[in-house]
Design a protein around this motif. Structure first.
Motif, PDB file in Angstrom:
ATOM      1  N   ALA A   1       0.842  -1.211   0.000  1.00  0.00           N
ATOM      2  CA  ALA A   1       0.000   0.000   0.000  1.00  0.00           C
ATOM      3  C   ALA A   1       0.869   1.250   0.000  1.00  0.00           C
ATOM      4  CB  ALA A   1      -0.919  -0.010   1.215  1.00  0.00           C
ATOM      5  N   GLN A   2       1.962   1.216   0.713  1.00  0.00           N
ATOM      6  CA  GLN A   2       2.870   2.358   0.723  1.00  0.00           C
ATOM      7  C   GLN A   2       3.460   2.610  -0.653  1.00  0.00           C
ATOM      8  OE1 GLN A   2       6.092   1.986   3.531  1.00  0.00           O
ATOM      9  NE2 GLN A   2       6.958   3.991   3.040  1.00  0.00           N
ATOM     10  N   ALA A   3       3.857   1.521  -1.340  1.00  0.00           N
ATOM     11  CA  ALA A   3       4.410   1.672  -2.686  1.00  0.00           C
ATOM     12  C   ALA A   3       3.367   2.227  -3.655  1.00  0.00           C
ATOM     13  CB  ALA A   3       4.917   0.322  -3.179  1.00  0.00           C
ATOM     14  N   VAL A   4       2.141   1.737  -3.568  1.00  0.00           N
ATOM     15  CA  VAL A   4       1.069   2.222  -4.448  1.00  0.00           C
ATOM     16  C   VAL A   4       0.781   3.694  -4.157  1.00  0.00           C
ATOM     17  CG1 VAL A   4      -1.382   1.997  -5.038  1.00  0.00           C
ATOM     18  CG2 VAL A   4       0.029  -0.052  -4.748  1.00  0.00           C
ATOM     19  N   SER A   5       0.784   4.066  -2.872  1.00  0.00           N
ATOM     20  CA  SER A   5       0.510   5.474  -2.516  1.00  0.00           C
ATOM     21  C   SER A   5       1.608   6.393  -3.038  1.00  0.00           C
ATOM     22  CB  SER A   5       0.398   5.615  -0.999  1.00  0.00           C
ATOM     23  OG  SER A   5       1.652   5.383  -0.366  1.00  0.00           O
ATOM     24  N   SER A   6       2.821   5.864  -3.169  1.00  0.00           N
ATOM     25  CA  SER A   6       3.906   6.676  -3.723  1.00  0.00           C
ATOM     26  C   SER A   6       3.760   6.834  -5.238  1.00  0.00           C
ATOM     27  CB  SER A   6       5.249   6.025  -3.386  1.00  0.00           C
ATOM     28  OG  SER A   6       6.318   6.725  -3.983  1.00  0.00           O
ATOM     29  N   LEU A   7       3.355   5.750  -5.896  1.00  0.00           N
ATOM     30  CA  LEU A   7       3.245   5.779  -7.362  1.00  0.00           C
ATOM     31  C   LEU A   7       1.992   6.504  -7.848  1.00  0.00           C
ATOM     32  CD1 LEU A   7       4.272   2.059  -8.057  1.00  0.00           C
ATOM     33  CD2 LEU A   7       5.641   4.100  -8.561  1.00  0.00           C
ATOM     34  N   ILE A   8       0.935   6.487  -7.067  1.00  0.00           N
ATOM     35  CA  ILE A   8      -0.366   6.983  -7.522  1.00  0.00           C
ATOM     36  C   ILE A   8      -0.393   8.506  -7.683  1.00  0.00           C
ATOM     37  CG2 ILE A   8      -1.497   7.409  -5.283  1.00  0.00           C
ATOM     38  CD1 ILE A   8      -3.930   5.859  -6.395  1.00  0.00           C
ATOM     39  N   THR A   9       0.587   9.181  -7.126  1.00  0.00           N
ATOM     40  CA  THR A   9       0.614  10.646  -7.247  1.00  0.00           C
ATOM     41  C   THR A   9       0.930  11.090  -8.671  1.00  0.00           C
ATOM     42  OG1 THR A   9       2.955  10.663  -6.585  1.00  0.00           O
ATOM     43  CG2 THR A   9       1.313  10.941  -4.833  1.00  0.00           C
ATOM     44  N   LEU A  10       1.441  10.195  -9.500  1.00  0.00           N
ATOM     45  CA  LEU A  10       1.728  10.521 -10.905  1.00  0.00           C
ATOM     46  C   LEU A  10       0.499  10.176 -11.742  1.00  0.00           C
ATOM     47  CD1 LEU A  10       4.213  11.485 -12.620  1.00  0.00           C
ATOM     48  CD2 LEU A  10       4.549   9.070 -13.207  1.00  0.00           C
TER      49      LEU A  10
ATOM     50  N   SER B   1      -8.045  -3.010  -7.832  1.00  0.00           N
ATOM     51  CA  SER B   1      -7.362  -1.977  -7.057  1.00  0.00           C
ATOM     52  C   SER B   1      -8.268  -1.391  -5.975  1.00  0.00           C
ATOM     53  CB  SER B   1      -6.856  -0.867  -7.986  1.00  0.00           C
ATOM     54  OG  SER B   1      -7.932  -0.275  -8.693  1.00  0.00           O
ATOM     55  N   VAL B   2      -9.459  -0.935  -6.347  1.00  0.00           N
ATOM     56  CA  VAL B   2     -10.358  -0.327  -5.360  1.00  0.00           C
ATOM     57  C   VAL B   2     -10.819  -1.333  -4.318  1.00  0.00           C
ATOM     58  CG1 VAL B   2     -12.589   0.810  -5.029  1.00  0.00           C
ATOM     59  CG2 VAL B   2     -11.108   1.532  -6.899  1.00  0.00           C
ATOM     60  N   PRO B   3     -11.313  -2.536  -4.705  1.00  0.00           N
ATOM     61  CA  PRO B   3     -11.727  -3.515  -3.680  1.00  0.00           C
ATOM     62  C   PRO B   3     -10.598  -3.862  -2.704  1.00  0.00           C
ATOM     63  CG  PRO B   3     -12.550  -4.178  -5.821  1.00  0.00           C
ATOM     64  CD  PRO B   3     -11.626  -3.031  -6.070  1.00  0.00           C
ATOM     65  N   ASN B   4      -9.393  -4.037  -3.205  1.00  0.00           N
ATOM     66  CA  ASN B   4      -8.272  -4.385  -2.326  1.00  0.00           C
ATOM     67  C   ASN B   4      -7.942  -3.245  -1.364  1.00  0.00           C
ATOM     68  OD1 ASN B   4      -8.091  -6.847  -3.570  1.00  0.00           O
ATOM     69  ND2 ASN B   4      -6.266  -6.352  -4.771  1.00  0.00           N
ATOM     70  N   LEU B   5      -8.011  -2.015  -1.873  1.00  0.00           N
ATOM     71  CA  LEU B   5      -7.711  -0.869  -1.023  1.00  0.00           C
ATOM     72  C   LEU B   5      -8.791  -0.661   0.032  1.00  0.00           C
ATOM     73  CD1 LEU B   5      -6.347   1.573  -3.738  1.00  0.00           C
ATOM     74  CD2 LEU B   5      -5.041   0.646  -1.811  1.00  0.00           C
ATOM     75  N   VAL B   6     -10.047  -0.862  -0.347  1.00  0.00           N
ATOM     76  CA  VAL B   6     -11.147  -0.708   0.619  1.00  0.00           C
ATOM     77  C   VAL B   6     -11.003  -1.709   1.758  1.00  0.00           C
ATOM     78  CG1 VAL B   6     -13.643  -0.950   0.950  1.00  0.00           C
ATOM     79  CG2 VAL B   6     -12.762   0.293  -1.039  1.00  0.00           C
ATOM     80  N   GLN B   7     -10.581  -2.927   1.449  1.00  0.00           N
ATOM     81  CA  GLN B   7     -10.384  -3.941   2.500  1.00  0.00           C
ATOM     82  C   GLN B   7      -9.325  -3.515   3.503  1.00  0.00           C
ATOM     83  OE1 GLN B   7     -12.273  -6.731   2.954  1.00  0.00           O
ATOM     84  NE2 GLN B   7     -13.484  -5.764   1.339  1.00  0.00           N
ATOM     85  N   LEU B   8      -8.438  -2.637   3.086  1.00  0.00           N
ATOM     86  CA  LEU B   8      -7.372  -2.168   3.976  1.00  0.00           C
ATOM     87  C   LEU B   8      -7.814  -0.996   4.850  1.00  0.00           C
ATOM     88  CD1 LEU B   8      -4.240  -2.334   1.628  1.00  0.00           C
ATOM     89  CD2 LEU B   8      -5.066  -4.032   3.256  1.00  0.00           C
TER      90      LEU B   8
ATOM     91  N   ASN C   1      -4.033  -3.773  11.498  1.00  0.00           N
ATOM     92  CA  ASN C   1      -3.996  -3.300  10.115  1.00  0.00           C
ATOM     93  C   ASN C   1      -3.206  -2.002  10.047  1.00  0.00           C
ATOM     94  OD1 ASN C   1      -4.462  -2.742   7.420  1.00  0.00           O
ATOM     95  ND2 ASN C   1      -6.483  -1.837   7.826  1.00  0.00           N
ATOM     96  N   THR C   2      -1.944  -2.096   9.700  1.00  0.00           N
ATOM     97  CA  THR C   2      -1.076  -0.909   9.646  1.00  0.00           C
ATOM     98  C   THR C   2      -1.078  -0.252   8.271  1.00  0.00           C
ATOM     99  OG1 THR C   2       0.777  -2.403   9.174  1.00  0.00           O
ATOM    100  CG2 THR C   2       0.462  -1.755  11.465  1.00  0.00           C
ATOM    101  N   ALA C   3      -1.869  -0.810   7.340  1.00  0.00           N
ATOM    102  CA  ALA C   3      -1.879  -0.269   5.978  1.00  0.00           C
ATOM    103  C   ALA C   3      -2.985   0.750   5.757  1.00  0.00           C
ATOM    104  CB  ALA C   3      -2.032  -1.418   4.979  1.00  0.00           C
TER     105      ALA C   3
ATOM    106  N   ALA D   1      -3.940   3.226   2.501  1.00  0.00           N
ATOM    107  CA  ALA D   1      -5.151   2.930   1.717  1.00  0.00           C
ATOM    108  C   ALA D   1      -6.022   4.175   1.578  1.00  0.00           C
ATOM    109  CB  ALA D   1      -5.932   1.800   2.383  1.00  0.00           C
ATOM    110  N   VAL D   2      -6.141   4.959   2.657  1.00  0.00           N
ATOM    111  CA  VAL D   2      -6.934   6.193   2.611  1.00  0.00           C
ATOM    112  C   VAL D   2      -6.357   7.165   1.588  1.00  0.00           C
ATOM    113  CG1 VAL D   2      -7.598   8.243   3.920  1.00  0.00           C
ATOM    114  CG2 VAL D   2      -7.786   5.986   4.962  1.00  0.00           C
ATOM    115  N   LEU D   3      -5.022   7.324   1.592  1.00  0.00           N
ATOM    116  CA  LEU D   3      -4.385   8.246   0.653  1.00  0.00           C
ATOM    117  C   LEU D   3      -4.604   7.799  -0.787  1.00  0.00           C
ATOM    118  CD1 LEU D   3      -1.005   8.895   2.528  1.00  0.00           C
ATOM    119  CD2 LEU D   3      -2.999  10.408   2.382  1.00  0.00           C
TER     120      LEU D   3
END
Length: 619
Positions: free
Chosen positions: A521-530, A543-550, A557-559, A563-565
């Motif tokens: 989730a941290q890696a995705v949050s870094s990449l998603i800004t582009l 992508s959305v279902p997996n993030l919502v589960q987090l 759950n430390t992710a 996931a919110v970002l």
């Protein structure tokens, strides 16, 4: 014959009774002594007695009768025999004028024999244990030798001075051994173990005689007696290990461990090899590691690594490998100079030795305070070479773990690894079918010290894609972490997206371990800004279902913050908002908003506003 009897009684009657008992009485010798005084003038009676005694012993050895003779005499006879020899030996020794310093030492040791014999014979089980009789036999032999040497010094024609000095030093050493062994026999408590003598095994017999009732006696023989006797006991132990290793290890005491360690320094290569074989088996069983270290096993192990035989080196390096698993022992290895022999083994040893030595160095490199010392002794180059040329996969894995430890928190060591070609070797190691975590973690440590163009030229990103597809879960986590560290620029984020990492990171969001989901989730949050990457993420139906589960509010759950970002970035899309709502994001976000998770309140408002608009549009 009456006068002859007086002479015999005056000199060494017990010795002659001993010889008479075995049918070795030869009257002509007495006859000559009695009837030819000229012989008496040239040969002292004691010298004649001892020469005759040794002649008979030699004959019995050749005829195989000596062991039978020793067993025929009772332990009480041997005790009486030793006690009668002591005053004779002291009288003769005190008469000697030559070599005064050496004889003073010998006399002081002879004077300790009576109390030693008294302590031994007062033990309740003295008469029942085979070791007691053997000890009395050894003492008697030494006393007889003392008498003979004293007679030689008293004679008119003493043999060569240097030879006599050597013989006296040898006698002094034997007396030390006798006194020490008597003390050990009592201290070890082995006298309480009633058993039969244990003989050395041969090719045609098994160790049937060695049972649980006399294992302690067998172990005591490692401490008592001559080196040859200890060697025989060692042979018995090696045979017993094949039959009942568990019982043997259960009976080991601290003193037995110490005796085995002392045998590692024997001059005989054979004894050293057998000793290290036993010690290696003990270590591999997981028992007595603390005793071994406290009794001083590390220095002789290191010496075997440096100059032992092939068998000695193999067993020694395996022992060091196992012992180095303890951080305290690893520090002790460094203190005893163990780093360089291990590094040299990695350079020149065969594949098995290299693997064990690399593992030991990997364990040592886990200690932050010794990493600089390791680098100064050339460990980086050695581990890089093992990554490139190591035969066993285990060797390469240990080398990668070692580099991972070295680069964990030291920028200078990171630069050294890069300059020695470590990054290239680690990346090449990742090309295997199932990439492992250690190499990826080492690369993750190096990412911040490598410019983006260097990463590109090394084909870093394609290797990360391979790891995310085929690596172990730990390796995938390390790869996601490496992406987080690498994406410190828009250009790098673009390259990561174009390499195909995004779908694999989204899939990693489904992993069971919380740590794996968090780093993905941290890696995705870094990449998603582009924007370019954000489009790629939107295309993925999971992508959305997996993030919502987090968004789960549980502490485990430390992710959730990542996931919110990510969802906040996707919330500009009506399609994505609808998917978030349909998968229950609002319920999760209400709890997260109460917990003041950054962005949760804002995302909740957007979703609720979108839901209201949807209702109004329907009306």
């Amino acid at each position: 014959m009456l006068e002859l009897d007086k002479v015999v009684e005056h000199d060494q009657c017990d010795t002659f009774r001993f010889l008479q008992q075995v049918g070795s009485f030869h009257f002509p010798i007495f006859f000559c002594k009695f009837w030819f005084p000229s012989i008496s003038a040239r040969l002292s009676w004691g010298q004649l007695v001892m020469d005759f005694f040794h002649c008979q012993i030699k004959t019995m050895v050749e005829e195989g009768k000596l062991e039978v003779l020793a067993n025929q005499r009772s332990i009480e006879d041997w005790l009486s025999h030793a006690r009668e020899l002591v005053p004779v030996a002291l009288d003769r020794a005190r008469e000697v004028k030559g070599f005064p310093a050496r004889w003073r030492k010998i006399i002081s040791k002879l004077e300790q024999i009576p109390s030693c014999l008294s302590d031994l014979s007062s033990h309740p089980c003295f008469s029942k244990n085979a070791l007691s009789k053997e000890q009395l036999q050894a003492v008697s032999r030494t006393l007889a030798e003392a008498i003979k040497l004293a007679e030689s010094c008293l004679g008119e024609k003493c043999e060569g001075k240097l030879r006599m000095q050597s013989d006296l030093d040898s006698l002094s050493g034997k007396l030390d051994l006798n006194l020490r062994d008597c003390g050990l026999l009592i201290k070890t408590g082995v006298l309480g173990e009633v058993s039969e003598p244990v003989s050395a095994p041969n090719s045609s017999t098994k160790m049937e005689a060695v049972t649980s009732s006399n294992i302690k006696e067998l172990l005591a023989r490692l401490q008592i007696g001559s080196l040859e006797a200890k060697h025989r006991a060692l042979d018995c132990i090696l045979e017993l290990m094949k039959e009942d290793e568990k019982s043997l290890f259960a009976a080991l005491g601290r003193s037995n461990i110490g005796a085995l360690i002392q045998m590692l320094t024997a001059t005989s290569t054979c004894i050293r090899e057998k000793s290290i074989t036993v010690i290696c088996s003990i270590i591999e069983s997981g028992n007595y590691k603390n005793w071994l270290v406290s009794e001083g096993v590390l220095p002789p192990l290191i010496r075997l690594l440096e100059s032992g035989s092939s068998v000695g080196k193999e067993k020694a390096v395996i022992s060091v490998q196992r012992l180095s698993m303890s951080a305290e022992t690893a520090r002790a290895l460094v203190g005893h100079g163990g780093i360089q022999p291990l590094i040299e083994t990695c350079r020149t040893g065969d594949s098995i030795l290299q693997a064990a030595a690399a593992c030991a160095l990997k364990n040592i490199s886990a200690l932050p305070e010794v990493r600089q010392s390791l680098s100064e002794q050339g460990i980086v180059k050695v581990m890089t070479n093992l990554l490139d040329c190591g035969i066993l996969l285990g060797t390469k894995e240990y080398a990668a773990e070692c580099l991972q430890n070295l680069t964990a928190a030291n920028e200078n060591l990171r630069k050294l690894v890069i300059s020695e070609g470590g990054a290239r070797s680690l990346l090449a190691y990742l090309d295997r079918p199932l990439p492992q975590e250690s190499a990826v973690s080492a690369l993750r440590n190096l990412v911040g010290s490598l410019p983006p163009e260097k990463l590109v030229s090394l084909n870093f990103l394609p290797r990360l894609v391979h790891v995310l597809k085929s690596g172990s879960l730990g390796a995938q986590q390390a790869a996601a972490s490496a992406i987080c560290r690498a994406c410190d620029s828009e250009e790098m984020k673009k390259l990561v997206g174009e390499a195909g990492c995004i779908p694999l990171l989204i899939k990693l969001l489904e992993a069971k371990p919380h740590s794996a989901r968090e780093i993905a989730a941290q890696a995705v949050s870094s990449l998603i800004t582009l924007p370019q990457n954000r489009k790629e993420i939107k295309k993925d139906d999971q992508s959305v279902p997996n993030l919502v589960q987090l968004l789960d509010s549980s502490p485990q759950n430390t992710a959730k913050k990542y996931a919110v970002l990510c969802l906040l970035c996707l919330s500009s899309s009506q399609k994505c908002r609808r998917m978030m709502i349909s998968h229950g994001a609002i319920g999760y976000l209400k709890k997260l908003a109460e917990m003041d998770i950054p962005g949760a309140k804002k995302l909740l408002e957007r979703l609720e506003m979108g839901k209201l608009r949807s209702l109004l549009s329907r009306n």
